[in-house]
Design a protein around this motif. Structure first.
Motif, PDB file in Angstrom:
ATOM      1  N   ASP A  46      -5.148  28.276  14.532  1.00 23.19           N
ATOM      2  CA  ASP A  46      -4.020  28.642  13.676  1.00 23.19           C
ATOM      3  C   ASP A  46      -3.157  29.629  14.463  1.00 23.19           C
ATOM      4  OD1 ASP A  46      -2.325  29.811  11.760  1.00 23.19           O
ATOM      5  OD2 ASP A  46      -3.862  29.782  10.210  1.00 23.19           O
TER       6      ASP A  46
ATOM      7  N   ALA B  14      -7.043  21.329  13.328  1.00 23.21           N
ATOM      8  CA  ALA B  14      -6.283  20.517  14.276  1.00 23.21           C
ATOM      9  C   ALA B  14      -7.171  20.191  15.468  1.00 23.21           C
ATOM     10  CB  ALA B  14      -5.027  21.262  14.717  1.00 23.21           C
TER      11      ALA B  14
ATOM     12  N   TRP C 298       0.090  25.533  15.138  1.00 24.30           N
ATOM     13  CA  TRP C 298      -1.190  25.605  15.826  1.00 24.30           C
ATOM     14  C   TRP C 298      -0.949  26.007  17.270  1.00 24.30           C
ATOM     15  CZ3 TRP C 298      -5.293  25.102  12.694  1.00 24.30           C
ATOM     16  CH2 TRP C 298      -5.076  24.495  11.449  1.00 24.30           C
TER      17      TRP C 298
ATOM     18  N   LEU D 168      -7.430  23.063   6.504  1.00 22.80           N
ATOM     19  CA  LEU D 168      -6.728  22.387   7.588  1.00 22.80           C
ATOM     20  C   LEU D 168      -7.357  22.733   8.928  1.00 22.80           C
ATOM     21  CD1 LEU D 168      -4.581  22.065   5.360  1.00 22.80           C
ATOM     22  CD2 LEU D 168      -2.866  22.421   7.113  1.00 22.80           C
TER      23      LEU D 168
ATOM     24  N   GLU E  46      -4.712  12.916   7.052  1.00 26.57           N
ATOM     25  CA  GLU E  46      -4.564  13.113   8.486  1.00 26.57           C
ATOM     26  C   GLU E  46      -3.137  12.793   8.919  1.00 26.57           C
ATOM     27  OE1 GLU E  46      -6.210  10.669  12.314  1.00 26.57           O
ATOM     28  OE2 GLU E  46      -7.618  11.068  10.702  1.00 26.57           O
TER      29      GLU E  46
ATOM     30  N   SER F 164       0.934  14.924  15.371  1.00 32.85           N
ATOM     31  CA  SER F 164       2.202  15.566  15.690  1.00 32.85           C
ATOM     32  C   SER F 164       3.074  14.656  16.552  1.00 32.85           C
ATOM     33  CB  SER F 164       1.972  16.900  16.399  1.00 32.85           C
ATOM     34  OG  SER F 164       1.325  16.698  17.631  1.00 32.85           O
TER      35      SER F 164
ATOM     36  N   VAL G  20      -3.852  16.621  12.861  1.00 35.60           N
ATOM     37  CA  VAL G  20      -4.021  17.662  11.848  1.00 35.60           C
ATOM     38  C   VAL G  20      -4.732  17.026  10.663  1.00 35.60           C
ATOM     39  CG1 VAL G  20      -2.866  19.329  10.367  1.00 35.60           C
ATOM     40  CG2 VAL G  20      -1.931  18.825  12.635  1.00 35.60           C
TER      41      VAL G  20
ATOM     42  N   TYR H 257       4.597  17.756  12.331  1.00 33.03           N
ATOM     43  CA  TYR H 257       3.718  16.840  11.626  1.00 33.03           C
ATOM     44  C   TYR H 257       3.952  17.031  10.145  1.00 33.03           C
ATOM     45  CZ  TYR H 257       0.862  20.919  10.606  1.00 33.03           C
ATOM     46  OH  TYR H 257       0.428  22.133  10.152  1.00 33.03           O
TER      47      TYR H 257
END
Length: 176
Positions: free
Chosen positions: A127, A45, A162, A43, A22, A25, A12, A31
């Motif tokens: 997202d 991922a 996510w 943001l 950064e 997870s 992420v 995370y």
């Protein structure tokens, strides 16, 4: 169909101008990011290429895509359509099927277009608010969910989930 299985090793990133933070997870999918307060961040991922593109991808996925393209049996679930658009051109067409065949046959390890200097991602991370979109939403609308802008807090970003979509896995049968 989205399963809600936590995924380890998702990177992420929080960016603002030249600032970048950064985090990866954990096995639980959790995370944390510590960022500067009163700053807006974007943001995103990413999932590293630790799984082969052909995992969870087989001929049944191609059959589903062919039926969709020929309007015989539409892919109703938005997540299935995102998975079917392996070259991420916001269209499900024969180019996606050709790319999937190459991956299934072991001719390629990713869905990059011929001549592309970099490997393409095998995952698309969106997202999780994408679940609020109706299944009839277009692939153009999905692009908005590739990131999320949030205001910085003096604590960590929490509660932003996510959705990881395994490209090519149209029927959603891939298991970690």
């Amino acid at each position: 169909e989205a399963t809600g299985i936590p995924m380890e090793g998702v990177r992420v990133l929080a960016r603002h101008d030249k600032l970048a933070f950064e985090s990866s997870s954990e096995a639980s999918g959790a995370y944390s990011l510590s960022v500067y307060a009163n700053t807006e961040y974007h943001l995103t991922a990413q999932k590293e290429q630790e799984s082969r593109a052909n995992q969870g991808v087989d001929v049944s996925d191609i059959v589903m895509m062919r039926k969709h393209i020929l309007s015989m049996e539409r892919l109703d679930a938005l997540v299935s359509r995102v998975a079917a658009d392996v070259n991420q051109d916001r269209s499900i067409d024969v180019l996606d099927i050709v790319a999937m065949r190459k991956v299934i046959l072991g001719m390629r390890n990713d869905y990059a277009m011929e001549g592309s200097p970099q490997p393409a991602a095998n995952w698309r991370l969106l997202d999780a608010r994408i679940s609020e979109l109706p299944d009839q939403a277009s692939l153009e609308e999905v692009q908005v969910y590739e990131g999320r802008s949030v205001s910085g807090m003096n604590a960590e970003f929490l509660d932003i989930d996510w959705l990881a979509v395994k490209l090519g896995d149209v029927n959603g049968d891939w298991q970690p």
